[in-house]
Design a protein around this motif. Structure first.
Motif, PDB file in Angstrom:
ATOM      1  N   UNK A 116       0.859  -1.194   0.000  1.00  0.00           N
ATOM      2  CA  UNK A 116       0.000   0.000   0.000  1.00  0.00           C
ATOM      3  C   UNK A 116       0.890   1.236   0.000  1.00  0.00           C
ATOM      4  N   UNK A 117       0.462   2.247  -0.724  1.00  0.00           N
ATOM      5  CA  UNK A 117       1.230   3.488  -0.767  1.00  0.00           C
ATOM      6  C   UNK A 117       0.637   4.512   0.200  1.00  0.00           C
ATOM      7  N   UNK A 118       1.516   5.113   0.986  1.00  0.00           N
ATOM      8  CA  UNK A 118       1.136   6.220   1.860  1.00  0.00           C
ATOM      9  C   UNK A 118       1.805   7.485   1.328  1.00  0.00           C
ATOM     10  N   UNK A 119       1.222   8.636   1.661  1.00  0.00           N
ATOM     11  CA  UNK A 119       1.717   9.902   1.121  1.00  0.00           C
ATOM     12  C   UNK A 119       1.896  10.896   2.257  1.00  0.00           C
ATOM     13  N   UNK A 120       3.095  11.454   2.370  1.00  0.00           N
ATOM     14  CA  UNK A 120       3.339  12.459   3.419  1.00  0.00           C
ATOM     15  C   UNK A 120       3.477  13.845   2.787  1.00  0.00           C
ATOM     16  N   UNK A 121       2.699  14.824   3.282  1.00  0.00           N
ATOM     17  CA  UNK A 121       2.737  16.146   2.649  1.00  0.00           C
ATOM     18  C   UNK A 121       4.058  16.871   2.870  1.00  0.00           C
ATOM     19  N   UNK A 122       4.427  17.652   1.884  1.00  0.00           N
ATOM     20  CA  UNK A 122       5.530  18.604   1.993  1.00  0.00           C
ATOM     21  C   UNK A 122       4.886  19.983   2.015  1.00  0.00           C
ATOM     22  N   UNK A 123       5.390  20.828   2.929  1.00  0.00           N
ATOM     23  CA  UNK A 123       4.701  22.063   3.274  1.00  0.00           C
ATOM     24  C   UNK A 123       5.616  23.252   3.017  1.00  0.00           C
TER      25      UNK A 123
ATOM     26  N   UNK B  84       4.641  17.182  12.594  1.00  0.00           N
ATOM     27  CA  UNK B  84       3.959  18.424  12.941  1.00  0.00           C
ATOM     28  C   UNK B  84       2.802  18.675  11.968  1.00  0.00           C
ATOM     29  N   UNK B  85       3.023  18.373  10.712  1.00  0.00           N
ATOM     30  CA  UNK B  85       2.000  18.610   9.683  1.00  0.00           C
ATOM     31  C   UNK B  85       1.141  17.370   9.495  1.00  0.00           C
ATOM     32  N   UNK B  86       1.790  16.233   9.288  1.00  0.00           N
ATOM     33  CA  UNK B  86       1.068  14.965   9.119  1.00  0.00           C
ATOM     34  C   UNK B  86       2.049  13.809   9.018  1.00  0.00           C
ATOM     35  N   UNK B  87       1.642  12.666   9.570  1.00  0.00           N
ATOM     36  CA  UNK B  87       2.333  11.405   9.294  1.00  0.00           C
ATOM     37  C   UNK B  87       1.931  10.987   7.879  1.00  0.00           C
ATOM     38  N   UNK B  88       2.633  10.023   7.284  1.00  0.00           N
ATOM     39  CA  UNK B  88       2.205   9.561   5.956  1.00  0.00           C
ATOM     40  C   UNK B  88       0.748   9.089   5.984  1.00  0.00           C
TER      41      UNK B  88
ATOM     42  N   UNK C  90      -2.514   7.084   4.254  1.00  0.00           N
ATOM     43  CA  UNK C  90      -2.812   6.039   3.269  1.00  0.00           C
ATOM     44  C   UNK C  90      -3.490   6.632   2.034  1.00  0.00           C
ATOM     45  N   UNK C  91      -3.171   6.112   0.878  1.00  0.00           N
ATOM     46  CA  UNK C  91      -3.710   6.639  -0.374  1.00  0.00           C
ATOM     47  C   UNK C  91      -5.219   6.812  -0.362  1.00  0.00           C
ATOM     48  N   UNK C  92      -5.929   5.836   0.221  1.00  0.00           N
ATOM     49  CA  UNK C  92      -7.403   5.902   0.173  1.00  0.00           C
ATOM     50  C   UNK C  92      -7.955   7.031   1.050  1.00  0.00           C
ATOM     51  N   UNK C  93      -7.133   7.562   1.998  1.00  0.00           N
ATOM     52  CA  UNK C  93      -7.606   8.610   2.910  1.00  0.00           C
ATOM     53  C   UNK C  93      -7.099   9.996   2.511  1.00  0.00           C
ATOM     54  N   UNK C  94      -6.449  10.073   1.355  1.00  0.00           N
ATOM     55  CA  UNK C  94      -5.754  11.307   0.975  1.00  0.00           C
ATOM     56  C   UNK C  94      -6.716  12.468   0.675  1.00  0.00           C
ATOM     57  N   UNK C  95      -7.789  12.180  -0.045  1.00  0.00           N
ATOM     58  CA  UNK C  95      -8.744  13.243  -0.387  1.00  0.00           C
ATOM     59  C   UNK C  95      -9.299  13.889   0.875  1.00  0.00           C
ATOM     60  N   UNK C  96      -9.704  13.028   1.809  1.00  0.00           N
ATOM     61  CA  UNK C  96     -10.254  13.488   3.079  1.00  0.00           C
ATOM     62  C   UNK C  96      -9.216  14.302   3.862  1.00  0.00           C
ATOM     63  N   UNK C  97      -7.966  13.829   3.882  1.00  0.00           N
ATOM     64  CA  UNK C  97      -6.899  14.558   4.572  1.00  0.00           C
ATOM     65  C   UNK C  97      -6.743  15.962   3.979  1.00  0.00           C
TER      66      UNK C  97
ATOM     67  N   UNK D  72      -8.823  17.799   2.287  1.00  0.00           N
ATOM     68  CA  UNK D  72      -9.980  18.646   2.580  1.00  0.00           C
ATOM     69  C   UNK D  72      -9.849  19.240   3.993  1.00  0.00           C
ATOM     70  N   UNK D  73      -9.515  18.375   4.959  1.00  0.00           N
ATOM     71  CA  UNK D  73      -9.381  18.855   6.338  1.00  0.00           C
ATOM     72  C   UNK D  73      -8.215  19.816   6.499  1.00  0.00           C
ATOM     73  N   UNK D  74      -7.086  19.488   5.867  1.00  0.00           N
ATOM     74  CA  UNK D  74      -5.894  20.322   6.026  1.00  0.00           C
ATOM     75  C   UNK D  74      -6.171  21.731   5.518  1.00  0.00           C
ATOM     76  N   UNK D  75      -6.875  21.812   4.396  1.00  0.00           N
ATOM     77  CA  UNK D  75      -7.108  23.125   3.802  1.00  0.00           C
ATOM     78  C   UNK D  75      -8.128  23.945   4.581  1.00  0.00           C
ATOM     79  N   UNK D  76      -8.950  23.251   5.386  1.00  0.00           N
ATOM     80  CA  UNK D  76      -9.924  23.988   6.218  1.00  0.00           C
ATOM     81  C   UNK D  76      -9.296  24.583   7.468  1.00  0.00           C
ATOM     82  N   UNK D  77      -8.112  24.054   7.860  1.00  0.00           N
ATOM     83  CA  UNK D  77      -7.478  24.492   9.110  1.00  0.00           C
ATOM     84  C   UNK D  77      -7.202  25.978   9.128  1.00  0.00           C
TER      85      UNK D  77
END
Ligand code: C2E
Ligand code: CA
Ligand code: CA
Ligand code: CA
Length: 275
Positions: free
Chosen positions: A40-47, A255-259, A261-268, A270-275
């Motif tokens: 499974x691929x996980x994705x960690x944001x770069x900020x 501080x920003x996010x742990x990696x 999972x690909x299937x949860x990326x859209x939801x992540x 959406x939430x990050x941008x609302x912060x």
């Protein structure tokens, strides 16, 4: 040894080399079933440290072993490298991650880790081309992360492959910078785009004046060489502020996010941008 056999089985649930053959087939169509169900691929944001915005993601692979549970990459990547299974696994990672990234906003980049043996294997450039073609991802949005050892041990062929990647428009980052033996002067002779400052320096920032001096030296020289800087493993707002004030452009860490999972990326996102 058991783990090695298990990995072979997991990759051979489609025959070991099949990911390559499948993707190279001109009639290739994405399947509904994942090609490698245990991975499974996980994705960690770069900020962007200046404004907190997402600039892209690094893809990190996970292995969900049917009996042993999730096995971390520090355990299975070295096995995959020694057994050469990193070649089909790496092809799968590249193609699947490019497909995911092709649905992101056009400003976001995808960073993919490339082991030394993958980099030196003749398949890298054709596989990168194929992954870009299949996914439609713009080459400038793809960034390959390599380590210093490649620049030292294999300078000649590394320079040649880096040149081919540059011609394609793909970006290259030097991962874990500061842990190897590369001098910044030597770096100048390679076509690189980004330096990733190793987590060990970021962790030491607050206690250790020498770590602060090293990090600030790396950032200043990188800026002078026109290399973008990313700090890895940022866990506190204090670390983020210090790095930003020293001139580091990007950050990555818990501080920003742990990696994610690909299937949860859209939801992540959406939430990050609302912060
Ligand atoms: P890396 O490329 O240096 O990746 C960064 C590692 O640090 C990741 O561990 C990430 O989860 C972790 N990390 C991120 N932020 C923080 C933080 O704030 N604090 C701490 N303590 N850790 C943080 P992960 O995912 O376990 O990956 C370990 C290594 O395995 C990677 O190190 C990379 O070298 C390798 N790897 C992972 N996926 C792949 C892959 O698909 N291909 C290849 N060739 N190597 C991979
Ligand atoms: Ca990396
Ligand atoms: Ca790293
Ligand atoms: Ca590392």
């Amino acid at each position: 040894l058991n783990l090695l056999n298990d990995m072979r089985r997991a990759l051979e649930s489609v025959p070991c080399i099949k990911p390559l053959c499948t993707y190279v087939d001109p009639h290739f169509r994405w399947q509904d079933q994942p090609l490698l169900p245990e991975f499974e691929l996980h994705y960690q944001p770069q900020i962007s440290l200046a404004d907190g915005r997402i600039t892209g993601f690094e893809v990190l692979t996970r292995w969900h072993h049917p009996e042993r549970g999730t096995i971390p990459p520090v355990e299975f990547i070295p096995l995959a490298e020694e057994s050469n299974m990193i070649i089909p696994l790496g092809i799968w990672v590249l193609v699947e991650a490019c497909r995911t990234a092709s649905h992101w906003p056009a400003g976001w980049r995808l960073a993919v880790n490339i082991s030394a043996s993958q980099f030196s294997h003749g398949s890298l450039v054709p596989v990168v081309k194929r992954a870009l073609q299949l996914s439609g991802l713009a080459p400038t949005r793809l960034e390959l992360e390599i380590t210093e050892s490649l620049l030292i041990q294999d300078a000649h062929s590394t320079r040649q492959i880096l040149g081919e990647l540059r011609t394609l428009g793909v970006r290259v980052a030097l991962d874990d910078f500061g842990t190897g033996y590369c001098s910044l002067a030597y770096l100048r002779s390679f076509p690189l785009d980004q330096l990733k400052i190793d987590r060990s320096f970021v962790t030491a920032l607050q206690q250790d004046a020498s770590a602060r001096a090293i990090v600030s030296g790396i950032i200043q020289l990188a800026n002078a060489l026109d290399l973008e800087t990313v700090a890895e493993g940022i866990e506190s707002p204090q670390e983020a502020a210090m790095l930003r004030d020293t001139g580091c452009r990007l950050g990555q860490g818990y501080l920003y996010a742990a990696p994610v999972p690909g299937h949860a990326l859209d939801e992540f996102c959406r939430r990050y941008q609302q912060q």
